[in-house]
Design an enzyme around this catalytic site. Sequence first.
Site, PDB file in Angstrom:
ATOM      1  N   HIS A 157      28.156  58.051  50.211  1.00  0.00           N
ATOM      2  CA  HIS A 157      28.347  56.607  50.430  1.00  0.00           C
ATOM      3  C   HIS A 157      28.333  55.803  49.129  1.00  0.00           C
ATOM      4  CE1 HIS A 157      26.898  57.154  54.884  1.00  0.00           C
ATOM      5  NE2 HIS A 157      28.127  57.555  54.677  1.00  0.00           N
ATOM      6  N   CYS A 189      35.745  42.667  35.454  1.00  0.00           N
ATOM      7  CA  CYS A 189      36.181  43.761  34.584  1.00  0.00           C
ATOM      8  C   CYS A 189      36.511  43.215  33.188  1.00  0.00           C
ATOM      9  CB  CYS A 189      37.405  44.438  35.213  1.00  0.00           C
ATOM     10  SG  CYS A 189      38.095  45.754  34.188  1.00  0.00           S
ATOM     11  N   THR A 221      17.679  61.416  58.361  1.00  0.00           N
ATOM     12  CA  THR A 221      18.866  60.665  58.777  1.00  0.00           C
ATOM     13  C   THR A 221      18.893  60.521  60.286  1.00  0.00           C
ATOM     14  OG1 THR A 221      21.292  60.525  58.745  1.00  0.00           O
ATOM     15  CG2 THR A 221      20.353  62.751  58.648  1.00  0.00           C
ATOM     16  N   SER A 222      19.333  59.329  60.750  1.00  0.00           N
ATOM     17  CA  SER A 222      19.388  59.082  62.198  1.00  0.00           C
ATOM     18  C   SER A 222      20.562  59.801  62.839  1.00  0.00           C
ATOM     19  CB  SER A 222      19.468  57.571  62.464  1.00  0.00           C
ATOM     20  OG  SER A 222      20.570  57.018  61.769  1.00  0.00           O
TER      21      SER A 222
HETATM   22  P1  OAD Z   1      18.804  55.281  59.135  1.00  0.00           P
HETATM   23  O1  OAD Z   1      18.054  54.068  58.749  1.00  0.00           O
HETATM   24  O2  OAD Z   1      19.857  55.141  60.186  1.00  0.00           O
HETATM   25  O3  OAD Z   1      17.790  56.419  59.626  1.00  0.00           O
HETATM   26  C1  OAD Z   1      16.662  56.756  58.887  1.00  0.00           C
HETATM   27  C2  OAD Z   1      16.024  57.993  59.487  1.00  0.00           C
HETATM   28  O4  OAD Z   1      14.938  58.383  58.666  1.00  0.00           O
HETATM   29  C3  OAD Z   1      15.467  57.814  60.900  1.00  0.00           C
HETATM   30  O5  OAD Z   1      15.901  58.906  61.715  1.00  0.00           O
HETATM   31  C4  OAD Z   1      13.948  57.882  60.685  1.00  0.00           C
HETATM   32  O6  OAD Z   1      13.257  58.456  61.808  1.00  0.00           O
HETATM   33  C5  OAD Z   1      13.849  58.780  59.486  1.00  0.00           C
HETATM   34  N1  OAD Z   1      12.631  58.597  58.661  1.00  0.00           N
HETATM   35  C6  OAD Z   1      11.876  57.489  58.474  1.00  0.00           C
HETATM   36  N2  OAD Z   1      10.877  57.726  57.609  1.00  0.00           N
HETATM   37  C7  OAD Z   1      10.988  59.023  57.224  1.00  0.00           C
HETATM   38  C8  OAD Z   1      10.264  59.862  56.329  1.00  0.00           C
HETATM   39  N3  OAD Z   1       9.213  59.403  55.640  1.00  0.00           N
HETATM   40  N4  OAD Z   1      10.671  61.143  56.162  1.00  0.00           N
HETATM   41  C9  OAD Z   1      11.742  61.620  56.851  1.00  0.00           C
HETATM   42  N5  OAD Z   1      12.467  60.869  57.709  1.00  0.00           N
HETATM   43  C10 OAD Z   1      12.109  59.593  57.896  1.00  0.00           C
HETATM   44  O7  OAD Z   1      19.408  55.905  57.780  1.00  0.00           O
HETATM   45  P2  OAD Z   1      20.649  56.891  57.571  1.00  0.00           P
HETATM   46  O8  OAD Z   1      20.728  57.888  58.658  1.00  0.00           O
HETATM   47  O9  OAD Z   1      20.570  57.372  56.188  1.00  0.00           O
HETATM   48  O10 OAD Z   1      25.383  53.549  55.000  1.00  0.00           O
HETATM   49  O11 OAD Z   1      21.856  55.889  57.710  1.00  0.00           O
HETATM   50  C11 OAD Z   1      23.156  56.348  57.468  1.00  0.00           C
HETATM   51  C12 OAD Z   1      23.971  55.272  56.805  1.00  0.00           C
HETATM   52  O12 OAD Z   1      23.905  54.076  57.590  1.00  0.00           O
HETATM   53  C13 OAD Z   1      23.468  54.855  55.440  1.00  0.00           C
HETATM   54  O13 OAD Z   1      23.928  55.694  54.399  1.00  0.00           O
HETATM   55  C14 OAD Z   1      23.996  53.476  55.301  1.00  0.00           C
HETATM   56  C15 OAD Z   1      23.756  52.949  56.692  1.00  0.00           C
HETATM   57  O14 OAD Z   1      24.601  51.908  57.125  1.00  0.00           O
HETATM   58  C16 OAD Z   1      25.907  52.704  54.125  1.00  0.00           C
HETATM   59  O15 OAD Z   1      25.299  51.785  53.633  1.00  0.00           O
HETATM   60  C17 OAD Z   1      27.308  53.007  53.827  1.00  0.00           C
END
Ligand code: OAD
Length: 244
Positions: free
Chosen positions: A124, A150, A191-192
Amino acid sequence: MEQDLSISDYKHLVRPEDYKKIVFFTGAGMSAESGVPTYRGKGGTWEKYNWEKYACQEAFDRNPDKVMDFHEVRRKSVLECSPHAGHEMIANLALKKKSEVRIVTQNIDGMHQRAGSKDVIELHGSLWKLRCPVHGVIEDIGHVFTARKCGKCDNRLRPDIVWFGDSLNREVIEEGVGAIATCDLFISIGTSGVVWPAAGFPEVAKKNGARCIEINPEPSAMSAMYETTIQGTAGKVLPILFVP
Ligand code: OAD
């Protein structure tokens, strides 16, 4: 066989030398214990900020300085955080060279690199890169952006981040999928599993016969894909998961 492990079961669960190629697939939860907020759920970035005002091309076209200010706030807050023991464990595992280690991350915070990891595929984009529509991508590290236009053509620079509605960089996706399709151990952390195409990556690993492990304190949308799910946090689980 599906396993759902609690904290006492996963210590030294994995022997790195049993695997030729390990992929760590990380999301916002990976950095949560460093102090970087996740995106969804209570206290998440998208609860606090409406992405339609701060994280899409339309918002940037309407009010570029407002969008750049928001990203400077994020840069400042990330710079106040440090990588934790989980980031360090991943970086150290790569140094030991018992297996090839790749990191495929959805995170833009650069935390893996700050822990010393070299081979990071950023699906991303990055909070530490800017992009000119004509002259391409430049690195820009620091709280405040060095420039908002730029130096070569006077076009507005925007963060080199995949915002809502943007296409992902095809080469980066191919590199990520290529790494995952050839790994024999796939470890997803924090990741969710709701944002595509990244949400489909566990299936790529599974189809190719990799052992798939998920680390997350909560079930994710993709938990069913994993043969082992560890209900715990990145900072607690990663430092003790591997046989030293
Ligand atoms: P999310 O905010 O959707 O999910 C975060 C996940 O981390 C959840 O499943 C939590 O349960 C888990 N979590 C929380 N604390 C934790 C810990 N200490 N250790 C392990 N897990 C933990 O984040 P992403 O899945 O990364 O995109 O979201 C995907 C994308 O959505 C991001 O890259 C971003 C967002 O919109 C962009 O900005 C392009």
